[in-house]
Design an enzyme around this catalytic site. Structure first.
Site, mmCIF file in Angstrom:
data_model
loop_
_atom_site.group_PDB
_atom_site.id
_atom_site.type_symbol
_atom_site.label_atom_id
_atom_site.label_comp_id
_atom_site.label_asym_id
_atom_site.label_seq_id
_atom_site.Cartn_x
_atom_site.Cartn_y
_atom_site.Cartn_z
ATOM 1 N N SER A 121 0.944 -1.216 -0.108
ATOM 2 C CA SER A 121 0.241 -0.135 -0.121
ATOM 3 C C SER A 121 0.742 1.179 -0.088
ATOM 4 O O SER A 121 1.817 1.385 -0.926
ATOM 5 C CB SER A 121 -0.799 -0.033 0.997
ATOM 6 O OG SER A 121 -1.916 0.875 1.075
ATOM 7 N N ASP A 145 -0.158 -4.892 -3.667
ATOM 8 C CA ASP A 145 -1.580 -4.455 -3.659
ATOM 9 C C ASP A 145 -1.616 -2.959 -3.986
ATOM 10 O O ASP A 145 -2.375 -2.293 -2.949
ATOM 11 C CB ASP A 145 -2.458 -4.813 -2.602
ATOM 12 C CG ASP A 145 -3.879 -5.023 -3.136
ATOM 13 O OD1 ASP A 145 -4.280 -5.728 -3.982
ATOM 14 O OD2 ASP A 145 -4.735 -4.416 -2.623
ATOM 15 N N HIS A 290 -6.466 -6.642 0.839
ATOM 16 C CA HIS A 290 -5.489 -5.676 0.748
ATOM 17 C C HIS A 290 -4.217 -6.158 1.528
ATOM 18 O O HIS A 290 -2.901 -5.899 0.965
ATOM 19 C CB HIS A 290 -6.002 -4.409 0.988
ATOM 20 C CG HIS A 290 -5.023 -3.218 0.897
ATOM 21 N ND1 HIS A 290 -4.550 -3.114 -0.296
ATOM 22 C CD2 HIS A 290 -4.733 -2.228 1.614
ATOM 23 C CE1 HIS A 290 -3.615 -1.964 -0.096
ATOM 24 N NE2 HIS A 290 -3.551 -1.227 0.917
#
Length: 312
Positions: A121, A145, A290
């Site tokens: 992220s 992700d 995620h």
């Protein structure tokens, strides 16, 4: 009432037993950013780090514990500025390039060889900025992700809403309940562990998140009129993710692997754009949300080994 000190590594034996691996050596490290703010990290395993791990917004270095156990190699897991035991930025600037500039000297200080840098992220965007500006530090890049230009109305908006709750709580149990109500944290045991490692008890006995994003999101939620100025300063998570461009990835000379959770934040269009712009990058899709490092630590460890550790 001040918090009773506890051993932050007390969870490792149970996690190691669950993973069927030995308990590694572990220590907390501290140094300073160029302006004097504290920066902190975890070092797990014997020997010099081979892998450097950068977490996502609102998390901390311990999100990588089970992935590090599965890797079985010495790793350095940083608390990004504004998170964990690292200091908050007074200007609330947590854009990827700003974070990369903060942490580059620390990584150089704590490592001696180019690293397999893994970022999830916000940590993935920071890892790309680090690899572009400091190629001497990065042997291979694994991005988990995330992709530049992520739609701020997509999955990241859930995290922004989660952060926008109260800035302090009566107990950690309340924080666990909120995390689970947003579908975060996995099962209750995992959520309790995550909350405990990501919060602190204030002198008045109230509990608060360690990361700065909770304070930022709360301010924006309470004063929507501040949003324009805040977005200009990139104070919101969604604004940071949307504002991060492709320039850094285009400048990366190290091999790049993108790990996509099929229930994560990346759409098919995001992955197609990534493939178009970086045709030589490896793309791996896994059955995860995620936070792949928490949901599929063993699978992610295998991908990391394949991406940059097999020749070491």
């Amino acid at each position: 009432m001040a918090e009773t000190p506890f051993d932050e590594f007390s969870f490792l034996p149970v996690q190691a037993a669950e993973s069927g691996v030995p308990v590694p050596s572990a220590e907390r490290l501290f140094t300073f950013a160029p302006d004097g703010r504290p920066l902190s990290a975890l070092r797990l395993g014997d020997g010099l780090p081979e892998v450097t791990l950068l977490h996502g917004a609102g998390l901390n270095a311990h999100t990588w514990d089970r992935t590090a156990l599965a890797l079985g190699r010495p790793v350095l897991a940083l608390d990004l500025p504004g998170h964990g035991d690292s200091g908050w930025r007074d200007d609330a600037d947590y854009a990827a390039r700003t974070l990369a500039a903060d942490i580059a000297p620390a990584i150089a200080h704590w490592t001696e060889t180019p690293q397999v840098v893994v970022g999830q992220s916000l940590g993935g965007l920071t890892a790309a900025a680090l690899a572009a500006a400091h190629p001497e530090l990065v042997r291979a890049l694994v991005i988990v992700d995330i992709a530049p230009g992520l739609d701020p109305a997509g999955g990241a908006s859930q995290i922004r809403r989660f952060f926008a709750g109260p800035t302090h709580w009566a107990s950690r149990e309340e924080m666990v309940d909120r995390a689970l109500s947003f579908g975060l944290g996995g099962d209750r045991t995992a959520a309790e562990r995550g909350v405990y490692l990501n919060s602190r008890v204030r002198e008045d006995g109230r509990v608060e998140w360690k990361h700065h994003f909770a304070r930022i999101a709360n301010v924006l939620a309470a004063d929507p009129g501040a949003s324009a100025a805040a977005s200009a300063r990139q104070d919101s998570l969604a604004g940071i993710l949307a504002a991060s461009g492709w320039e850094d990835l285009a400048a990366v000379s190290a091999p790049v692997t993108l790990v996509r959770g099929n229930r994560g934040y990346l759409s098919d269009a995001d992955v197609e754009a990534f493939t178009t712009r970086l045709p030589d990058a490896g793309i791996v899709t896994v059955d995860s949300g995620h936070n792949v490092q928490e949901e599929l630590p063993s699978e992610l460890a295998r991908i990391i080994r394949d991406a940059g550790l097999t020749s070491l």
